[in-house]
Design an enzyme around this catalytic site. Structure first.
Site, short mmCIF file in Angstrom:
data_model
loop_
_atom_site.label_atom_id
_atom_site.label_comp_id
_atom_site.label_asym_id
_atom_site.label_seq_id
_atom_site.Cartn_x
_atom_site.Cartn_y
_atom_site.Cartn_z
N LYS A 1 63.17 62.95 18.27
CA LYS A 1 62.89 63.84 19.42
C LYS A 1 63.49 65.51 19.16
O LYS A 1 62.73 66.41 19.19
CB LYS A 1 63.95 63.32 20.28
N ASP B 1 60.37 65.61 29.57
CA ASP B 1 61.45 65.20 30.86
C ASP B 1 61.89 65.71 32.21
O ASP B 1 62.31 64.93 33.03
CB ASP B 1 62.42 65.13 29.44
#
Ligand code: ATR
Length: 276
Positions: free
Chosen positions: A69, A105
């Site tokens: 990520k 997110d």
């Protein structure tokens, strides 16, 4: 006519526990699309060549999970400002061989709350966030975007909270000592557990809710179990609660839209499928 399926996937290592294939393939089927979404195991040392492979194979894009990520950003041709702020890219769109990085997110976190508590007003009081890992950082970005007036970050390891606060550069975030966590709930409008505490197989979250206002909303990002001990305790004393599974489901929606051109919805069947 082009009959080639639109391909997407999730890259990570290990990857077999990822719920993303379940979610995206549910939407592909539901919308009758000619597409496929797979879990792709790519170890760190193969990240560059693995991603080049996906470009060569004509992938529309991919999700990114642990441990890539943070490192994937360096391979992207563009990185969205929000993803930069979150310090992580979880969604990549491939266009003409170029990689465009995003983070969904914060959207997932905010949309989960607004869909389960539509009347909740982020701007009307302070938020307390427990945890200072990757999930917490995305949540803090979401709270800043939603114009929460004051944020209290509570973490066992203070240095990790300090690092996030310094990187986010927001002047309305206060770091609370782990030992002061019960007192830090005074006057808050929103309490979020963004740590792994309370998850099945993990340590419990030891937190007294005595000082938490009765009208505060309580959200847990842990969804195994769905009704965590924190959510149960909050509910018993009359606080409204929001479960964690929706953050995972909602964060997937804008990614799906980037590759397949449809912004899908979250329904009960999908939730049950993922929790099964
Ligand atoms: P993620 O990326 O999912 O957020 P993470 O980076 O491993 O996961 O973060 C887990 C969070 O849970 C951290 O805030 C961690 O606190 P530390 O920064 O002190 O490690 C918190 N956490 C995990 N186990 C804990 C425990 N037993 N007591 C207190 N906090 C804990």
């Amino acid at each position: 006519m082009n009959n080639k399926p639109t391909k997407a996937g999730v890259i990570g290592h290990p990857i077999k526990h990822s719920k993303s294939p379940l979610i995206h393939n549910y939407w592909i089927k539901k919308h009758g699309l000619n597409g496929a979404y797979e879990a792709l195991d790519i170890p760190c040392e193969d990240l560059k060549s693995g991603v080049q492979d996906l470009i060569n194979q004509g992938y529309a894009g991919f999700n990114v999970t642990i441990p890539h990520k943070e490192s994937i950003a360096a391979l992207c041709d563009t990185v969205d400002p929000l993803a930069k702020k979150c310090g992580a890219v979880n969604t990549v769109k491939i266009e003409n061989g170029k990689l465009h990085g995003f983070n969904t997110d914060a959207f997932g976190f905010l949309t989960n709350i607004s869909s389960q508590a539509s009347e909740f007003d982020f701007t009307s009081g302070p938020a307390a966030v427990i945890g200072a890992g990757g999930a917490s950082r995305a949540i803090l970005c979401g709270l800043i975007e939603a114009q929460v007036p004051e944020i209290r970050i509570i973490n066992r390891t203070r240095a990790k909270a300090e690092r996030i606060v310094a990187e986010l550069g927001a002047d309305n975030i206060t770091i609370i000592e782990w030992t002061q966590r019960d007192e830090a709930l005074q006057g808050v409008n929103l309490l979020v557990n963004a740590s792994s505490l309370g998850m099945e197989g993990q340590a419990p979250l030891e937190l007294s809710l005595d000082l938490l206002p009765k009208n505060a909303l309580v959200n847990d990002i842990v969804y195994t179990p769905l009704q965590t001990p924190l959510l149960k305790a909050a509910s018993v004393r009359g606080n409204k609660t929001v479960t964690g599974i929706g953050m995972l489901l909602h964060q997937a929606r804008p990614a799906f839209e980037k590759w397949f051109g449809i912004l899908p919805g979250v329904d009960q069947d999908l939730q049950e499928l993922v929790l099964r």
